[in-house]
Structures are given as C-alpha cells and as structure tokens.
Design a protein around this motif. Structure first.
Motif, PDB file in Angstrom:
ATOM      1  N   SER A  28      -5.699   7.515  -9.963  1.00 27.23           N
ATOM      2  CA  SER A  28      -4.857   6.927 -10.765  1.00 27.23           C
ATOM      3  C   SER A  28      -3.702   6.183 -10.130  1.00 27.23           C
ATOM      4  N   LEU A  29      -3.378   6.557  -9.133  1.00 27.98           N
ATOM      5  CA  LEU A  29      -2.478   5.859  -7.869  1.00 27.98           C
ATOM      6  C   LEU A  29      -2.832   4.307  -7.952  1.00 27.98           C
ATOM      7  N   TRP A  30      -4.281   4.533  -7.152  1.00 26.73           N
ATOM      8  CA  TRP A  30      -4.478   3.100  -6.771  1.00 26.73           C
ATOM      9  C   TRP A  30      -5.072   2.182  -7.906  1.00 26.73           C
TER      10      TRP A  30
ATOM     11  N   TYR B  71      10.581   4.225 -10.984  1.00 25.08           N
ATOM     12  CA  TYR B  71       9.928   5.322 -10.353  1.00 25.08           C
ATOM     13  C   TYR B  71       8.860   6.022 -10.755  1.00 25.08           C
ATOM     14  N   ILE B  72       7.617   6.215 -10.321  1.00 22.49           N
ATOM     15  CA  ILE B  72       6.480   6.786 -11.183  1.00 22.49           C
ATOM     16  C   ILE B  72       5.691   7.483 -10.247  1.00 22.49           C
ATOM     17  N   TRP B  73       5.267   8.732 -10.479  1.00 20.19           N
ATOM     18  CA  TRP B  73       4.421   9.827  -9.592  1.00 20.19           C
ATOM     19  C   TRP B  73       3.365  10.307 -10.421  1.00 20.19           C
TER      20      TRP B  73
ATOM     21  N   ASP C   5       0.672  -1.298  -0.061  1.00 21.45           N
ATOM     22  CA  ASP C   5      -0.001  -0.111  -0.056  1.00 21.45           C
ATOM     23  C   ASP C   5       0.916   1.262   0.067  1.00 21.45           C
ATOM     24  N   PRO C   6       0.435   2.395  -0.648  1.00 23.48           N
ATOM     25  CA  PRO C   6       1.324   3.536  -0.758  1.00 23.48           C
ATOM     26  C   PRO C   6       1.425   4.441   0.413  1.00 23.48           C
TER      27      PRO C   6
ATOM     28  N   PRO D 243       4.424   1.155  -9.353  1.00 20.05           N
ATOM     29  CA  PRO D 243       4.615   1.679  -8.017  1.00 20.05           C
ATOM     30  C   PRO D 243       4.651   3.011  -7.901  1.00 20.05           C
ATOM     31  N   LYS D 244       3.233   3.389  -8.176  1.00 21.76           N
ATOM     32  CA  LYS D 244       3.052   4.974  -8.343  1.00 21.76           C
ATOM     33  C   LYS D 244       3.090   5.335  -6.962  1.00 21.76           C
TER      34      LYS D 244
END
Length: 230
Positions: A90-92, A82-84, A3-4, A101-102
């Motif tokens: 969008s992250l989930w 890496y990705i942001w 989880d982020p 791995p946002k």
C-alpha cells in the motif's frame, strides 16, 4: 515523490483497488492555521482525521490520514498532510500511483480504541464509538490530491456504505503533528461496512508553489520518543 527512507520497493497492484471494510472520519480543530498550496474550503484550522480498515479486497491493511478539504478549480478533495499504513504494498502503491506521502506505522486495535505507532514511538491514539442510530446505505464519492514529479494528481474513489454518527476522541497525539485546540472531534461519523473502489488518478497540471511556511509531507522523525500535547 521521494523514496520512503530505507524501505525496498515492494510490488503493488495496479489501479483500481477494490476494498471492503470500515471508514472513520472526525473533524478536529488545530491551534493554528494549516497552510497548503490549494484553496481551503473550510477553516484553515479544520483538520480531518480519517481512519480506514481495509479488511477484504485488493489489499488488506490499516490507514490513518490527516488532511484538509481543498479545491483546485472545480475539483474538490483532501490535501493529505500526513498518511500512515501498515502495508508496504500500500505504501509503494500510494506513493507511485496516487502521489500520496505514505509512511509505515503499526496499528493496535482494542475494543473501540486504536493505537498508532511508528519506529520512533506513538503517533496517535483514538477512541472510536459509534452511536446507536442505524444509518442509511448511501453512495459516496471521495477525492484526494497527491503530487508526483511536480504534477498535481487527483485521486478519486467511488464507494457505498452505511453511515452513522460516531464519537471520536484523541487520547494521545505526537508533538510533531499539528497541535490540537481540542481533543474531541466536533463532527464524527463511521461508514461500516463500506465498499470502495480507488481509481487511477487524474493529472491536473503543475503543482502550485506552496507558501514558504507550508509544512512538508510526513518526514521520518528522530528515533527518540516525543511527549504528547493537546
């Protein structure tokens, strides 16, 4: 895929995602090789910086990724280090559908510059200048590797857009990112406008074990601000 951090689960659309916007891509050179669990197609010091502006469609958001072009068998795609993004949906969706791995970040645009920051400070700043030539509209096929529950995933996208060369320069770079040997991309392009459809991923079997020195996907940084190095 863990989880982020503390972010609560946010509803997200099912695949496919259909979008329209802009894509910028520059090939950078790192000071040292970048290890990864798949076979590298270019030099292990070649790092692709990909910036997306999804302005219409399923979701509207910005995205910045650092990746290496790799292969698994006859499958070719970007291994994302890496990705942001600046959208929790969008992250989930990226994590749970495609195993990417946002992390969250903020994007500030001013003319031909973009500044990308997270909770700890500035991640990167880029100068993005398209060249005068007006390129053709061409079909494009994109691929990227992700992983979930020790399974390797292949995310595929079909697109169509107008391509032209671009000048892409790094004007700020956080210490925890791969150190760069030079601040100008040795090859850059912009695809604008671009129409893109991101399809549900394919499962490619168990994820190969990475070498011991393979960097882990983007982890939260300490809360103090880093210096930049070039």
């Amino acid at each position: 895929m863990s989880d982020p951090g503390h972010l609560p689960l946010t509803p997200y659309p099912n695949a496919p995602w259909r979008s329209r916007g802009q894509m910028w891509c520059g090939l950078l050179t790192t000071a040292r090789p970048l290890p990864a669990p798949l076979r590298t197609l270019f030099s292990p010091r070649t790092l692709a910086a990909v910036l997306m502006r999804y302005q219409q469609g399923t979701l509207r958001y910005n995205e910045f990724a650092l990746a290496s072009l790799m292969r698994r068998g006859h499958h070719i795609g970007m291994w994302v280090h890496y990705i942001w993004v600046d959208s929790r949906a969008s992250l989930w969706g990226g994590r749970q559908i495609w195993g990417l791995p946002k992390q969250m970040a903020e994007f500030t645009w001013a003319d031909h510059h973009v500044h990308i920051t997270d909770a700890a400070g500035q991640l990167a700043a880029l100068s993005l200048i398209p060249r005068a030539q007006r390129g053709p509209v061409v079909p494009i096929r994109l691929g990227g590797f992700g992983h979930a529950n020790s399974t390797l995933l292949l995310a595929t996208a079909t697109a169509r857009g107008r391509i032209r060369p671009a000048s892409i320069k790094v004007t700020a770079w956080a210490d925890h990112l791969p150190q760069l040997a030079r601040t100008s991309a040795h090859y850059g392009l912009v695809v604008a406008p671009i129409r893109i459809t991101a399809h549900a991923p394919k499962h490619l079997g168990p994820l190969p074990s990475p070498p011991a020195d393979t960097p882990s996907p983007a982890k939260p940084r300490p809360t103090e601000r880093s210096h930049f190095r070039y």
